[in-house]
Design an enzyme around this catalytic site. Sequence first.
Site, mmCIF file in Angstrom:
data_model
loop_
_atom_site.group_PDB
_atom_site.id
_atom_site.type_symbol
_atom_site.label_atom_id
_atom_site.label_comp_id
_atom_site.label_asym_id
_atom_site.label_seq_id
_atom_site.Cartn_x
_atom_site.Cartn_y
_atom_site.Cartn_z
ATOM 1 N N GLU A 77 5.870 -5.979 1.419
ATOM 2 C CA GLU A 77 6.313 -5.142 0.296
ATOM 3 C C GLU A 77 5.957 -5.793 -1.041
ATOM 4 O O GLU A 77 5.595 -5.098 -2.003
ATOM 5 C CB GLU A 77 7.822 -4.912 0.391
ATOM 6 C CG GLU A 77 8.222 -4.021 1.565
ATOM 7 C CD GLU A 77 9.733 -3.908 1.732
ATOM 8 O OE1 GLU A 77 10.458 -4.687 1.060
ATOM 9 O OE2 GLU A 77 10.183 -3.065 2.525
ATOM 10 N N SER A 163 -10.230 -18.165 7.001
ATOM 11 C CA SER A 163 -10.435 -16.814 7.529
ATOM 12 C C SER A 163 -11.603 -16.645 8.498
ATOM 13 O O SER A 163 -11.527 -15.809 9.391
ATOM 14 C CB SER A 163 -10.593 -15.817 6.369
ATOM 15 O OG SER A 163 -9.334 -15.534 5.793
ATOM 16 N N HIS A 292 -4.147 -4.581 10.296
ATOM 17 C CA HIS A 292 -4.772 -5.903 10.378
ATOM 18 C C HIS A 292 -4.362 -6.760 9.191
ATOM 19 O O HIS A 292 -4.073 -7.935 9.340
ATOM 20 C CB HIS A 292 -6.298 -5.769 10.420
ATOM 21 C CG HIS A 292 -6.990 -7.098 10.448
ATOM 22 N ND1 HIS A 292 -7.506 -7.691 9.307
ATOM 23 C CD2 HIS A 292 -7.223 -7.967 11.457
ATOM 24 C CE1 HIS A 292 -8.025 -8.863 9.635
ATOM 25 N NE2 HIS A 292 -7.878 -9.051 10.922
ATOM 26 N N SER A 293 -4.323 -6.172 8.021
ATOM 27 C CA SER A 293 -3.875 -6.860 6.813
ATOM 28 C C SER A 293 -3.531 -5.794 5.782
ATOM 29 O O SER A 293 -3.594 -4.590 6.067
ATOM 30 C CB SER A 293 -4.972 -7.788 6.264
ATOM 31 O OG SER A 293 -6.032 -7.012 5.715
#
Length: 400
Positions: A77, A163, A292-293
Amino acid sequence: MILMTRVWISLVVRLVFSANMRFLSGSPEERISCYRVLDDYGHIISGSSFQQINKEVALKIYQDMVTLQTMDIIFYEAQRQGRISFYLTSIGEEAINIASAAALTMDDIVLPQYREPGVLLWRGFTLQEFANHNFGNKSDYGKGRQMPIHYGCKRLNYLTISSPISTQLPQAVGVAYSLKMDRKNACAITYFGDGATSEGDFHAALNFAAVLEAPIIFFCRNNGWAISTPTTEQFRSDGAVIKGQAYGIRSIRVDGNDALAVYSAVRAAREMVISECQPVFVEALTYRVGHHSTSDDSTKYRPLDEIEHWRTARDPVSRYRKWIERNGWWNDEVEDNLRSNVKKELLKAIQIAERLEKPAINELFTDVYDEAPSNLVEQEKSLREMVKKHPEDYPSDVPV
């Protein structure tokens, strides 16, 4: 040359010859079974074997799963509110995170992917430390130079996340081999998703570990999706577990939504890799409930009812809660207090992290060279001049 000839002769001697031409099947007739302890309703499956767990550890596993779940909701959020730049969740994979971490010791070295913050949480990384990192303030161990969720902590033996997919796997084998050379009573564990098994580094790492007999646990989170690519479009094999077997590595498939099964499998795997100095491959079957993100909308490539089914009927947190309730260790009042306290603590941590200054500009140029080379000195000087010349274009909380 003589040694190589002897090795080859030894191999030939062990072969079983046949006069019949027979090609091996591309896939086994029967799928490799999936180890499970708790059914979907939190009952112990009759006849199941598992590592016994005391009340204190059992409750900490649940408390940390709830904390991880709450942390994901609030940080997600915060990203949507524009307060942090990026985030990804571990929703649906809480058991994998926390139960696997509980089965390790603090001496074991973790090389994670980017969906294992729960391992760090279990080891003692505080909510304030998580918040400091995601806001990139002066108390962030990465000094604001990493994107959010790229956690790392030297004191907790948790190497910094990056990543690119599967780069940590060969590195993890190297770490494990060094533990072997130093005769440490510890192992390395590396986490990765099903998509990583399509990368070259995955195969190099497994062969490396098998040949050198490194004390390492390869932990594959097979959550069904590599961003928007399903496993059906990634490989034809029986999941990922068979890939470990193909490299001569002892392997197991486990229900990743069953905390007791994950704990038991990793605990047993750790004992094997250390006592026998052999790698072990664990494939945990689960489902990535979240996107996923924050840069992804998974409803574009998978049905909502599929996501909802895994979020509710197959939720690992709810399943594990039913088990601790049946043991008389948990109730609704304790649950409400836990969730309320975690939320308050996290919101307070975010408020503190958001108010802290950003790292000083000079931190952009440290931690690589003992003595900064001339090009970096020039770049730092140029940047400082630019900030002074156009102060309105730079955040006021960045110390010059």
